[in-house]
Design a protein around this motif. Structure first.
Motif, short mmCIF file in Angstrom:
data_model
loop_
_atom_site.label_atom_id
_atom_site.label_comp_id
_atom_site.label_asym_id
_atom_site.label_seq_id
_atom_site.Cartn_x
_atom_site.Cartn_y
_atom_site.Cartn_z
N ASP A 188 -53.29 40.16 -59.82
CA ASP A 188 -52.57 38.93 -59.68
C ASP A 188 -51.58 38.74 -59.49
N PHE A 189 -50.31 39.97 -58.87
CA PHE A 189 -48.82 40.21 -57.41
C PHE A 189 -49.89 40.30 -56.57
N SER A 190 -50.93 40.65 -55.85
CA SER A 190 -51.13 40.87 -54.56
C SER A 190 -51.66 39.40 -53.74
N SER A 191 -51.04 39.52 -52.86
CA SER A 191 -52.11 38.47 -52.00
C SER A 191 -51.43 38.39 -50.80
N MET A 192 -52.53 37.41 -50.00
CA MET A 192 -52.36 38.28 -48.26
C MET A 192 -51.23 37.05 -47.66
N TYR A 193 -50.07 36.51 -48.48
CA TYR A 193 -49.25 35.23 -48.00
C TYR A 193 -48.38 36.36 -47.97
N PHE A 194 -47.38 36.69 -47.01
CA PHE A 194 -46.11 37.48 -47.15
C PHE A 194 -45.39 37.10 -47.76
N VAL B 182 -45.88 35.90 -51.44
CA VAL B 182 -45.22 35.47 -52.82
C VAL B 182 -45.52 36.54 -54.10
N GLY B 183 -46.41 37.98 -53.73
CA GLY B 183 -46.15 38.73 -55.18
C GLY B 183 -44.92 38.85 -55.58
N ILE B 184 -43.61 38.93 -54.80
CA ILE B 184 -43.49 38.76 -55.28
C ILE B 184 -42.21 37.52 -56.07
N GLN B 185 -42.54 36.51 -55.32
CA GLN B 185 -41.97 35.37 -56.37
C GLN B 185 -43.04 35.15 -58.03
N LYS B 186 -44.03 35.67 -57.69
CA LYS B 186 -44.78 35.85 -59.48
C LYS B 186 -44.03 36.95 -59.81
N VAL B 187 -43.44 37.59 -59.65
CA VAL B 187 -43.08 38.64 -60.56
C VAL B 187 -41.88 37.74 -61.08
N LYS B 188 -40.92 37.35 -60.10
CA LYS B 188 -40.00 36.70 -60.24
C LYS B 188 -40.16 35.82 -61.25
N ILE C 111 -52.50 47.95 -65.81
CA ILE C 111 -51.24 47.47 -64.83
C ILE C 111 -51.37 48.18 -63.64
N ASP C 112 -52.14 49.60 -63.45
CA ASP C 112 -52.10 50.38 -61.91
C ASP C 112 -52.56 49.78 -60.52
N GLY C 113 -53.09 48.05 -60.78
CA GLY C 113 -52.96 47.42 -59.99
C GLY C 113 -52.02 47.41 -58.99
N ILE C 114 -50.60 46.94 -59.60
CA ILE C 114 -49.23 47.00 -59.28
C ILE C 114 -49.48 49.04 -58.17
N GLY C 115 -50.17 49.95 -58.91
CA GLY C 115 -50.12 51.12 -57.68
C GLY C 115 -48.86 51.88 -57.89
N LYS C 116 -48.73 52.93 -56.70
CA LYS C 116 -47.46 53.35 -56.71
C LYS C 116 -47.05 53.00 -55.34
N ARG C 117 -45.50 53.31 -54.50
CA ARG C 117 -44.80 52.86 -53.50
C ARG C 117 -45.65 54.41 -52.25
N SER C 118 -45.66 53.61 -51.21
CA SER C 118 -46.52 54.80 -50.56
C SER C 118 -45.43 54.06 -49.19
N GLU C 119 -45.61 55.84 -48.59
CA GLU C 119 -45.04 55.42 -47.07
C GLU C 119 -45.53 54.20 -46.25
N GLU D 109 -45.41 45.23 -48.28
CA GLU D 109 -45.39 44.68 -49.29
C GLU D 109 -45.77 44.81 -50.57
N SER D 110 -46.22 45.93 -50.89
CA SER D 110 -46.75 45.87 -52.22
C SER D 110 -45.41 47.35 -52.81
N ASN D 111 -44.78 47.93 -51.73
CA ASN D 111 -43.96 48.49 -52.13
C ASN D 111 -42.57 47.66 -52.69
N ARG D 112 -42.33 46.35 -51.85
CA ARG D 112 -41.30 45.47 -52.19
C ARG D 112 -42.36 44.96 -53.96
N ILE D 113 -42.97 44.88 -53.76
CA ILE D 113 -43.92 43.74 -55.15
C ILE D 113 -42.82 45.26 -56.44
N ILE D 114 -43.19 46.29 -55.49
CA ILE D 114 -43.13 47.45 -56.91
C ILE D 114 -41.40 47.80 -57.32
N ASN D 115 -40.64 47.24 -56.37
CA ASN D 115 -39.47 47.51 -56.84
C ASN D 115 -38.78 45.52 -57.04
#
Length: 657
Positions: free
Chosen positions: A244-250, A252-258, A277-285, A293-299
């Protein structure tokens, strides 16, 4: 006051639409409101304006240039004139009407200068459709597409970041409704006490858990446990998924977490349940923009978990089938303080599950639920629910009024070995005999080595397999001995060995068997320290240490183990040759043989057949064991060997396979 269903979880979009409608209504009222009465204009100018408002065609048909206009000015032949936005309209005394183009406004300037310097009687001059007479919205009209685009983007962003749906005061499911998972329910008791009275923990200085992670195989009831925890704790419940936190728009995922944590704080005590919850994933290079964007969502998720007070009454409950896929910073102590493994149901739990789901269908009286529970070792609650529902479908297909034991048995077999296909092309006599020999070898070795309970052997196609040997575990086990794993590999190799013993070549039907046997052998060599060379090094530990390793040694050891067990399997099949002949003949005659007949065939063997050794195997069989057959068998057999050994280590220790 109860909030209307339309507004639950949708306040942001509803308020945005309401505000947009309010602005539209205000503009409409401003334009349509009755204006104050004014004194109507009179004279030639007024008549000309009225005629121009009706139609400019009488003027548009006669186009003149600036020289004609200047001549009429000097000759005083103009009766009236009107200045428009891009033209000058002229009426002459003789009734002629014409217009002069004025895109730049210079013609109007010359006319006004001459008009101001003129002497004597001046002709009437009016203004027609100038910027001063336009409504204010006409000025904004060219920019309306951009404005509509911005408004649409704002509404879309508000809908994407809307508040999550909240189930207040429980979900209607209690611990009593969740059958099995006794260890997991006991571990959740402390969490229940904390959510009921978080202040009690704060008074004692205890730090209550912020997060709890549920792990286990798919279908073990992790979602049901989360809902039951909310009901037992009398807490609000928010259910989302990791995707649910993934989005094609920059952004949006962070706003969903907030928005998620903001909503949870308002509804405290509240449980945030994040399924998968593994859909959030891991931080990567950050090699791609999506990685950033995925790293920012996890952070942001980590910051939100660190940001709320332990006594705020908010608990994050995560569920995953792949705990190794989670970011280590996410599951550390202080965020997810507890990890609870949800195991498979035991014998009594499976019986209770069958009774529960059977009570929801029209089941016949006298069903043998203990027998069904014994035949479904290693199955999840979701699989048991499927079996009961499929039994009802089979009863409806046959026109029965009740679901009896035969329907349940057929449903169990369908769950384990697949659906019996219809309209299968008849096989040749040679292929039919090869399948019978293959399945008889599996069944006899499984029974002789006590791998499990041989339920039935059939050469009828089931699922993708041309023939099936159904072997079920006799008990729930979490520890597997070295000898048990060796016996299981021999059972998998028995079909191929029986073909070699009879036909002196193998077929493609053993492909799936070799795959499963190789998995077990690689796990024994690379993870369990059960290799033939005595190595205790775990390949998983080498990978975790990020060390380079050459897998050839492990592959050679696994192949050596398979070769040893293959020779032992061939020796056993040679000793069981009379029983193999009998079961093969029975399969060719009746197509399906029960497990009791397999055991009886082994018991009738003479004593000397039990004392044979590897040297009794015919040399030709050993020399040609690796030949590849050009057979018509392009499918593989399927076996239920639950619980199956995995090549990856489990989370609760190296002893769980």
């Amino acid at each position: 006051m109860k909030i209307p269903r339309l507004l639950q979880g949708r306040r942001g979009p509803v308020l945005s639409i309401f505000l947009l409608l309010l602005i539209t209504a205000s503009v409409a009222y401003w334009q349509l409101r009755p204006s104050a009465p004014s004194t109507p204009a009179t004279g030639a100018a007024a008549s000309m304006l009225e005629a121009l408002q009706d139609s400019t065609e009488p003027w548009q048909t006669n186009r003149r240039d600036l020289s004609v206009l200047m001549g009429d000015l000097r000759g005083a032949t103009i009766a009236s004139a009107a200045l428009g936005k891009d033209a000058v309209y002229v009426n002459l005394h003789d009734g002629l009407r014409y217009w002069v183009p004025d895109q730049s406004g210079r013609v109007a300037g010359l006319l006004l200068d001459h008009y101001a310097q003129g002497s004597g009687e001046l002709f009437p001059l009016a203004m027609f459709q100038t910027d001063a007479e336009k409504p204010f919205y006409m000025v904004l009209l060219p920019y309306s597409p951009i404005a509509l685009l911005l408004i649409g983007a704002a509404v879309f962003f508000a809908m994407k970041t809307r508040s999550f749906e909240v189930q207040r005061k429980g979900s209607g499911v209690t611990f009593a409704d969740v059958i099995g998972a006794a260890e997991a329910k006991q571990a959740l008791r402390d969490v229940t006490a904390y959510l009921r009275d978080p202040a009690a923990y704060a008074r004692l200085g205890a730090r209550p858990p912020k997060g709890v992670l549920l792990t286990g195989e798919p279908g073990t009831g992790k979602t049901q446990l989360a809902k039951a925890l909310a009901s037992e704790s009398n807490a609000s419940f928010i259910q989302v998924t990791g995707s649910d936190f993934s989005s094609m728009y920059f952004g949006v995922g962070i706003q969903k977490v907030k928005a998620l944590f903001r909503t949870a704080r308002k509804q405290a005590p509240c449980i945030i349940f994040i399924d998968e919850i593994d859909g959030i994933g891991k931080r990567s290079e950050q090699t791609r923009s999506s990685d950033a964007e995925s790293n920012r969502i996890i952070n942001q998720f980590l910051a939100e978990m660190d940001g709320f007070d332990g006594a705020a009454g908010v608990l994050v409950l995560g569920a995953t089938n792949f705990p190794n896929s989670l970011d280590p910073a996410l599951v550390r102590e202080g965020r997810f303080d507890r990890s609870i493994a949800v195991g498979l149901p035991g014998l009594d739990d499976r019986e209770a599950l069958f009774r529960l789901y059977a009570g929801k269908i029209t089941a016949a009286a006298g069903l043998d639920f203990p027998q069904l529970a014994r035949n479904t070792v290693g199955l999840t609650p979701a699989a048991i629910a499927y079996i009961v529902n499929h039994a009802a479908l089979l009863a409806a297909r046959s026109g029965a009024k009740q679901v009896d034991m035969a329907h349940f048995v057929d449903a169990v077999e369908t769950c384990r070995i697949g659906e019996q296909p219809s309209g299968v092309t008849p096989m040749s006599a040679t292929d039919r005999k090869r399948i019978a020999v293959h399945e008889a070898g599996h069944a006899l070795v499984a029974a002789a080595l006590n791998v499990g309970r041989v339920e039935k052997v059939t050469i009828l196609p089931r699922g993708q397999a041309l023939g099936v040997t159904l072997v079920t575990p006799v008990e729930d086990k979490r520890l597997h001995m070295y000898s048990e794993l060796r016996n299981r590999i021999q059972m998998l190799l028995a079909g191929r060995g029986a073909e070699q013993l009879y036909f002196h070549e193998v077929s493609s039907g053993a492909g799936q068997d070799l795959q499963e046997a190789s998995k077990i052998a690689l796990s024994m060599v690379g993870a369990l320290g059960m290799g033939p060379r005595g190595s205790l090094l775990s390949l998983q530990a080498v990978r975790d240490a990020h060390l380079d390793s050459d897998p050839r040694e492990a592959l050679e050891a696994a192949d050596e183990l398979l070769q040893q067990l293959n020779q032992e399997c061939l020796a056993l099949l040679q000793r069981l040759k009379p029983a193999l002949d009998h079961i093969t003949e029975r399969l060719l005659a009746v197509e399906t043989v029960p497990g009791e007949e397999v055991l009886a065939a082994i018991e009738r063997l003479p004593a000397q057949h039990h004392e044979a050794s590897v040297s009794s195997i015919i040399g030709h069989a050993l020399n040609s064991i690796d030949r590849v057959a050009a057979s018509a068998m392009d499918s593989t057999d399927s076996f239920e060997l639950s619980p199956m050994v995995s090549s990856e280590p489990e989370d609760d220790g190296p002893t769980r396979l």
